[in-house]
Design an enzyme around this catalytic site. Structure first.
Site, PDB file in Angstrom:
ATOM      1  N   CYS A  22      -0.259  -6.091   8.509  1.00 56.38           N
ATOM      2  CA  CYS A  22       0.291  -7.463   8.613  1.00 56.38           C
ATOM      3  C   CYS A  22       0.477  -7.895  10.062  1.00 56.38           C
ATOM      4  O   CYS A  22      -0.464  -7.831  10.601  1.00 56.38           O
ATOM      5  CB  CYS A  22       1.566  -7.642   7.786  1.00 56.38           C
ATOM      6  N   GLU A  31      -1.128  -4.405   1.685  1.00 57.77           N
ATOM      7  CA  GLU A  31       0.169  -3.914   2.023  1.00 57.77           C
ATOM      8  C   GLU A  31       1.233  -3.793   0.911  1.00 57.77           C
ATOM      9  O   GLU A  31       1.180  -4.617  -0.364  1.00 57.77           O
ATOM     10  CB  GLU A  31       0.682  -5.157   2.743  1.00 57.77           C
ATOM     11  N   LYS A  43       5.443   0.466   9.425  1.00 60.65           N
ATOM     12  CA  LYS A  43       5.413  -0.608   9.940  1.00 60.65           C
ATOM     13  C   LYS A  43       6.525  -0.795  11.159  1.00 60.65           C
ATOM     14  O   LYS A  43       7.622  -0.586  10.801  1.00 60.65           O
ATOM     15  CB  LYS A  43       5.605  -1.921   8.934  1.00 60.65           C
TER      16      LYS A  43
END
Length: 317
Positions: free
Chosen positions: A165, A44, A131
């Site tokens: 994540c 990430e 995201k």
């Protein structure tokens, strides 16, 4: 029987200095490709580094904190933008070697930062995934993505996708990705902690796909060095120096089979792990579980995904 050679590069990023990070990224990709890998994953926000100060520096989340504001400004200036020419050397390498590379970055969308995982593929522009929901303190730095980047790349041997994540705890996001029949999924994390490893192995089992759970390593000294590479700032330096620990991210990357077995696993230091994926294992696993098919009840449950880009402002003549 198709076999795909993969690698996770668990390296320390060049924090803040994204231009310098791209140069390092190209070297890492070359080394992984020289080791035989054709699908290569990074963690990430490898480009720019994870904003760890929001978790580790006392007071970083306070309103109008001068150090946090200074770091935000640096990342805005450095962030990847649409058609960013700095990425040309990576794209050229991907084209020449026939690679697929997933790497996280800070992306600038208008005047906001977004946490984006880019999938570089031969002969095509990078496929981004932004995201959907920044987690907890991340909302102080990143805007939200939308359904327009919830896609996969199609190869002649299968589909490749990624999530970032805590998106791996969004059941509907997982369902949308499983519907697109990933053969290889990159799960991008800052550190692959125990619970993150569980989520990655669960995703592999649930989606009947291989998962490259990619983490990074990070030290406070590297963060300070990155700050100086970007011209320095006394407020930002003071904030980073308040962080009590030296090592801040701890790797833990792993490559997982569709039955949740771990094929390769990294420790807490910089290293590259490799695994050859036997794609026949996907079809074997689907005999007992296909969460988007024979193990679904589409007559009971229905998921609709809005793939439209949410621009917010629409100009019409």
């Amino acid at each position: 029987m198709a076999r795909i050679a993969t690698a996770i590069v668990q390296a320390e990023p060049v924090p803040l200095d994204i231009t310098g990070g791209i140069a390092a990224l190209v070297d890492h990709v070359k080394a992984a490709a020289d080791g035989g890998a054709t699908v290569i994953a990074f963690g990430e926000t490898f480009l720019g580094g994870y904003p760890i100060w929001l978790d580790e520096a006392p007071g970083a989340a306070l309103w109008d904190h001068p150090g946090s504001k200074a770091l935000h400004r640096i990342l805005l200036d450095q962030a990847i933008q649409q058609d960013d020419e700095r990425l040309a050397p990576l794209q050229e390498l991907v084209d020449q070697r026939g690679l697929i590379v997933s790497v996280g970055a800070h992306e600038r969308v208008r005047s906001s930062l977004v946490n984006t995982q880019f999938l570089f593929r031969p002969g095509q522009p990078p496929l981004p995934h932004r995201k959907l929901v920044p987690t907890h303190g991340e909302r102080l730095i990143w805007a939200r993505g939308d359904g327009s980047t919830l896609g996969v790349h199609e190869t002649d041997w299968g589909h490749v996708g990624h999530l970032i994540c805590w998106e791996h705890w969004m059941p509907l996001a997982r369902a949308a990705m499983h519907n697109q029949r990933e053969a290889v999924h990159v799960a991008a994390w800052p550190t692959v902690r125990d619970t993150y490893a569980i989520a990655s192995r669960h995703y592999a089992f649930e989606g009947r796909c291989f998962v490259l759970a990619a983490g990074t390593v990070l030290h406070r000294d590297a963060l300070l060095d990155g700050l100086e590479r970007c011209g320095g700032n006394p407020d930002a330096r003071a904030l980073i120096e308040e962080i009590p620990s030296d090592q801040l991210q701890f790797g833990g990357s792993m490559i997982v089979a569709p039955n949740a077995d771990i094929l390769a696993e990294a420790g807490g230091r910089a290293e590259t792990i490799h695994a050859e994926l036997d794609l026949d294992l996907i079809g074997q696993g689907l005999a007992s579980l296909d969460t988007d098919g024979h193990y679904a009840r589409h007559d009971v449950f229905e998921l609709r995904v809005n793939r439209a880009e949410q621009a917010g402002v629409v100009f019409e003549d």
